[in-house]
Design a protein around this motif. Structure first.
Motif, PDB file in Angstrom:
ATOM      1  N   THR A  74       0.824  -1.215   0.000  1.00 48.69           N
ATOM      2  CA  THR A  74       0.000   0.000   0.000  1.00 48.69           C
ATOM      3  C   THR A  74       0.859   1.267   0.000  1.00 48.69           C
ATOM      4  O   THR A  74       0.383   2.329  -0.394  1.00 48.69           O
ATOM      5  CB  THR A  74      -0.948   0.026   1.209  1.00 48.69           C
ATOM      6  OG1 THR A  74      -0.189  -0.095   2.409  1.00 48.69           O
ATOM      7  CG2 THR A  74      -1.972  -1.102   1.132  1.00 48.69           C
ATOM      8  N   GLU A  75       2.119   1.156   0.424  1.00 49.59           N
ATOM      9  CA  GLU A  75       3.013   2.322   0.416  1.00 49.59           C
ATOM     10  C   GLU A  75       3.231   2.849  -0.997  1.00 49.59           C
ATOM     11  O   GLU A  75       3.510   4.030  -1.195  1.00 49.59           O
ATOM     12  CB  GLU A  75       4.351   1.977   1.068  1.00 49.59           C
ATOM     13  CG  GLU A  75       4.224   1.712   2.565  1.00 49.59           C
ATOM     14  CD  GLU A  75       5.509   1.164   3.181  1.00 49.59           C
ATOM     15  OE1 GLU A  75       6.568   1.187   2.509  1.00 49.59           O
ATOM     16  OE2 GLU A  75       5.445   0.721   4.336  1.00 49.59           O
ATOM     17  N   ALA A  85       2.167   4.670  -9.130  1.00 53.11           N
ATOM     18  CA  ALA A  85       1.655   4.204  -7.835  1.00 53.11           C
ATOM     19  C   ALA A  85       0.838   2.928  -8.001  1.00 53.11           C
ATOM     20  O   ALA A  85       1.011   1.956  -7.255  1.00 53.11           O
ATOM     21  CB  ALA A  85       0.807   5.296  -7.183  1.00 53.11           C
ATOM     22  N   LEU A  86      -0.047   2.922  -9.000  1.00 48.15           N
ATOM     23  CA  LEU A  86      -0.894   1.746  -9.237  1.00 48.15           C
ATOM     24  C   LEU A  86      -0.071   0.535  -9.669  1.00 48.15           C
ATOM     25  O   LEU A  86      -0.328  -0.589  -9.230  1.00 48.15           O
ATOM     26  CB  LEU A  86      -1.952   2.063 -10.296  1.00 48.15           C
ATOM     27  CG  LEU A  86      -3.092   2.980  -9.850  1.00 48.15           C
ATOM     28  CD1 LEU A  86      -3.939   3.387 -11.055  1.00 48.15           C
ATOM     29  CD2 LEU A  86      -3.962   2.312  -8.793  1.00 48.15           C
ATOM     30  N   LEU A  87       0.926   0.768 -10.522  1.00 50.20           N
ATOM     31  CA  LEU A  87       1.769  -0.350 -10.980  1.00 50.20           C
ATOM     32  C   LEU A  87       2.578  -0.939  -9.833  1.00 50.20           C
ATOM     33  O   LEU A  87       2.698  -2.159  -9.707  1.00 50.20           O
ATOM     34  CB  LEU A  87       2.703   0.116 -12.105  1.00 50.20           C
ATOM     35  CG  LEU A  87       2.063   0.242 -13.486  1.00 50.20           C
ATOM     36  CD1 LEU A  87       3.029   0.904 -14.467  1.00 50.20           C
ATOM     37  CD2 LEU A  87       1.635  -1.125 -14.016  1.00 50.20           C
ATOM     38  N   GLY A  88       3.130  -0.084  -8.999  1.00 51.94           N
ATOM     39  CA  GLY A  88       3.892  -0.574  -7.846  1.00 51.94           C
ATOM     40  C   GLY A  88       3.014  -1.378  -6.913  1.00 51.94           C
ATOM     41  O   GLY A  88       3.401  -2.463  -6.443  1.00 51.94           O
ATOM     42  N   PHE A  89       1.813  -0.861  -6.642  1.00 51.00           N
ATOM     43  CA  PHE A  89       0.862  -1.582  -5.808  1.00 51.00           C
ATOM     44  C   PHE A  89       0.521  -2.926  -6.445  1.00 51.00           C
ATOM     45  O   PHE A  89       0.533  -3.963  -5.775  1.00 51.00           O
ATOM     46  CB  PHE A  89      -0.417  -0.756  -5.632  1.00 51.00           C
ATOM     47  CG  PHE A  89      -1.520  -1.478  -4.913  1.00 51.00           C
ATOM     48  CD1 PHE A  89      -1.666  -1.368  -3.543  1.00 51.00           C
ATOM     49  CD2 PHE A  89      -2.413  -2.297  -5.603  1.00 51.00           C
ATOM     50  CE1 PHE A  89      -2.672  -2.047  -2.873  1.00 51.00           C
ATOM     51  CE2 PHE A  89      -3.418  -2.986  -4.949  1.00 51.00           C
ATOM     52  CZ  PHE A  89      -3.552  -2.853  -3.581  1.00 51.00           C
ATOM     53  N   ALA A  90       0.209  -2.902  -7.748  1.00 50.26           N
ATOM     54  CA  ALA A  90      -0.256  -4.106  -8.445  1.00 50.26           C
ATOM     55  C   ALA A  90       0.768  -5.228  -8.389  1.00 50.26           C
ATOM     56  O   ALA A  90       0.436  -6.381  -8.079  1.00 50.26           O
ATOM     57  CB  ALA A  90      -0.596  -3.768  -9.899  1.00 50.26           C
ATOM     58  N   VAL A 178       4.702 -12.052 -13.394  1.00 51.93           N
ATOM     59  CA  VAL A 178       3.898 -11.276 -12.437  1.00 51.93           C
ATOM     60  C   VAL A 178       3.908  -9.804 -12.834  1.00 51.93           C
ATOM     61  O   VAL A 178       2.861  -9.144 -12.875  1.00 51.93           O
ATOM     62  CB  VAL A 178       4.422 -11.450 -10.990  1.00 51.93           C
ATOM     63  CG1 VAL A 178       3.806 -10.424 -10.052  1.00 51.93           C
ATOM     64  CG2 VAL A 178       4.142 -12.868 -10.494  1.00 51.93           C
ATOM     65  N   GLU A 179       5.090  -9.292 -13.153  1.00 50.21           N
ATOM     66  CA  GLU A 179       5.202  -7.874 -13.542  1.00 50.21           C
ATOM     67  C   GLU A 179       4.387  -7.580 -14.796  1.00 50.21           C
ATOM     68  O   GLU A 179       3.655  -6.594 -14.860  1.00 50.21           O
ATOM     69  CB  GLU A 179       6.674  -7.508 -13.764  1.00 50.21           C
ATOM     70  CG  GLU A 179       6.857  -6.062 -14.157  1.00 50.21           C
ATOM     71  CD  GLU A 179       8.314  -5.657 -14.284  1.00 50.21           C
ATOM     72  OE1 GLU A 179       8.565  -4.447 -14.401  1.00 50.21           O
ATOM     73  OE2 GLU A 179       9.190  -6.546 -14.271  1.00 50.21           O
ATOM     74  N   GLN A 180       4.494  -8.453 -15.796  1.00 53.76           N
ATOM     75  CA  GLN A 180       3.760  -8.233 -17.048  1.00 53.76           C
ATOM     76  C   GLN A 180       2.253  -8.294 -16.813  1.00 53.76           C
ATOM     77  O   GLN A 180       1.486  -7.500 -17.375  1.00 53.76           O
ATOM     78  CB  GLN A 180       4.175  -9.258 -18.117  1.00 53.76           C
ATOM     79  CG  GLN A 180       3.587  -8.974 -19.496  1.00 53.76           C
ATOM     80  CD  GLN A 180       3.909  -7.566 -19.987  1.00 53.76           C
ATOM     81  OE1 GLN A 180       5.069  -7.172 -20.078  1.00 53.76           O
ATOM     82  NE2 GLN A 180       2.875  -6.793 -20.318  1.00 53.76           N
ATOM     83  N   HIS A 181       1.824  -9.217 -15.977  1.00 53.22           N
ATOM     84  CA  HIS A 181       0.400  -9.331 -15.655  1.00 53.22           C
ATOM     85  C   HIS A 181      -0.093  -8.063 -14.968  1.00 53.22           C
ATOM     86  O   HIS A 181      -1.162  -7.539 -15.302  1.00 53.22           O
ATOM     87  CB  HIS A 181       0.177 -10.551 -14.751  1.00 53.22           C
ATOM     88  CG  HIS A 181      -1.252 -10.782 -14.394  1.00 53.22           C
ATOM     89  ND1 HIS A 181      -2.161 -11.360 -15.259  1.00 53.22           N
ATOM     90  CD2 HIS A 181      -1.951 -10.497 -13.256  1.00 53.22           C
ATOM     91  CE1 HIS A 181      -3.345 -11.432 -14.676  1.00 53.22           C
ATOM     92  NE2 HIS A 181      -3.238 -10.910 -13.455  1.00 53.22           N
ATOM     93  N   ALA A 182       0.693  -7.558 -14.018  1.00 49.01           N
ATOM     94  CA  ALA A 182       0.316  -6.334 -13.292  1.00 49.01           C
ATOM     95  C   ALA A 182       0.230  -5.148 -14.252  1.00 49.01           C
ATOM     96  O   ALA A 182      -0.705  -4.329 -14.163  1.00 49.01           O
ATOM     97  CB  ALA A 182       1.319  -6.050 -12.181  1.00 49.01           C
ATOM     98  N   ILE A 183       1.185  -5.055 -15.159  1.00 52.87           N
ATOM     99  CA  ILE A 183       1.187  -3.955 -16.134  1.00 52.87           C
ATOM    100  C   ILE A 183      -0.037  -4.042 -17.044  1.00 52.87           C
ATOM    101  O   ILE A 183      -0.731  -3.043 -17.280  1.00 52.87           O
ATOM    102  CB  ILE A 183       2.486  -3.976 -16.978  1.00 52.87           C
ATOM    103  CG1 ILE A 183       3.683  -3.593 -16.101  1.00 52.87           C
ATOM    104  CG2 ILE A 183       2.386  -3.053 -18.188  1.00 52.87           C
ATOM    105  CD1 ILE A 183       5.039  -3.846 -16.749  1.00 52.87           C
ATOM    106  N   THR A 184      -0.331  -5.241 -17.543  1.00 49.71           N
ATOM    107  CA  THR A 184      -1.464  -5.420 -18.459  1.00 49.71           C
ATOM    108  C   THR A 184      -2.785  -5.076 -17.775  1.00 49.71           C
ATOM    109  O   THR A 184      -3.621  -4.348 -18.336  1.00 49.71           O
ATOM    110  CB  THR A 184      -1.504  -6.868 -18.985  1.00 49.71           C
ATOM    111  OG1 THR A 184      -0.263  -7.158 -19.637  1.00 49.71           O
ATOM    112  CG2 THR A 184      -2.653  -7.073 -19.959  1.00 49.71           C
ATOM    113  N   ALA A 185      -2.993  -5.582 -16.570  1.00 49.36           N
ATOM    114  CA  ALA A 185      -4.241  -5.318 -15.849  1.00 49.36           C
ATOM    115  C   ALA A 185      -4.399  -3.836 -15.523  1.00 49.36           C
ATOM    116  O   ALA A 185      -5.495  -3.266 -15.644  1.00 49.36           O
ATOM    117  CB  ALA A 185      -4.294  -6.148 -14.565  1.00 49.36           C
ATOM    118  N   THR A 186      -3.299  -3.192 -15.143  1.00 48.19           N
ATOM    119  CA  THR A 186      -3.365  -1.780 -14.769  1.00 48.19           C
ATOM    120  C   THR A 186      -3.548  -0.899 -16.004  1.00 48.19           C
ATOM    121  O   THR A 186      -4.300   0.091 -15.959  1.00 48.19           O
ATOM    122  CB  THR A 186      -2.094  -1.388 -13.982  1.00 48.19           C
ATOM    123  OG1 THR A 186      -1.990  -2.260 -12.847  1.00 48.19           O
ATOM    124  CG2 THR A 186      -2.161   0.050 -13.501  1.00 48.19           C
TER     125      THR A 186
END
Length: 196
Positions: A74-75, A85-90, A178-186
């Motif tokens: 959440t930081e 911020a959203l990508l780091g959280f994701a 994991v990183e690619q999934h987070a980027i795609t979803a965000t």
């Protein structure tokens, strides 16, 4: 903390560590205070002094598991750039929910939730209220969405979609996946917000 309090805390930590192992490896229904007492080498009467029931011990175990998890994702929401911020959280959110302890906890809840519905209710009570409120505030203040609850559920649902395969026994994705999934979803979330 004086010596007596230190000894009490040490016993409590031993009980919780043993209970965590028993619950995650043997299940909630099969777990019993006799077995936890035997494995922790602490009398059942002492365990009941700290935890008056198996459900109370399970609740304390969930709290302990929650503390074990790195909740610092959440930081990331403090970053001045909203997308960053959203990508780091994701990324951190997905990694947490793919951790071995989290997966084991989910498997326990899925396997035994019908026969012991109290554990589902307990899990939700211990849940991520603080994270939810931080996300709501972020979406309201930084993204200008007045009622963001549904949007947040859709986004976190996309993020958590990787977990299903792992729950079913597939290999956990690597850090790059994991990183690619987070980027795609965000990216999908932010593109949707632009067109809404």
């Amino acid at each position: 903390m004086n010596k007596v309090e230190q000894n009490k805390q040490k016993k409590k930590d031993i009980i919780l560590a043993t209970a965590k192992s028993v619950f995650l490896n043997e299940g909630y229904v099969a777990a019993n205070m006799d077995n936890i007492a035997k494995k922790s080498q602490i009398t059942k009467q002492t365990i009941y002094r700290y935890f008056p029931s198996k459900l109370a011990l399970f609740t304390a175990t969930l709290h302990s598991l929650s503390e074990d998890f790195d909740q610092s994702f959440t930081e990331h929401l403090q970053h001045p750039d909203a997308e960053h911020a959203l990508l780091g959280f994701a990324k951190a959110f997905v990694a947490l929910h793919l951790s071995e302890q989290h997966i084991d906890t989910c498997r326990l809840l899925i396997a035994e939730g019908r026969s012991a519905p109290e554990i589902i209710a307990t899990f939700h009570e211990v849940g991520e209220d603080d994270m939810d409120s931080q996300l709501i505030t972020f979406f309201q203040q930084r993204l200008g969405i007045e009622q963001p609850q549904t949007t947040i559920k859709l986004w976190t649902g996309m993020l958590l979609s990787l977990r299903m395969g792992v729950l079913l026994g597939m290999a956990s994705p690597n850090d790059k996946e994991v990183e690619q999934h987070a980027i795609t979803a965000t990216t999908f979330l932010l593109n949707g917000l632009k067109h809404s």
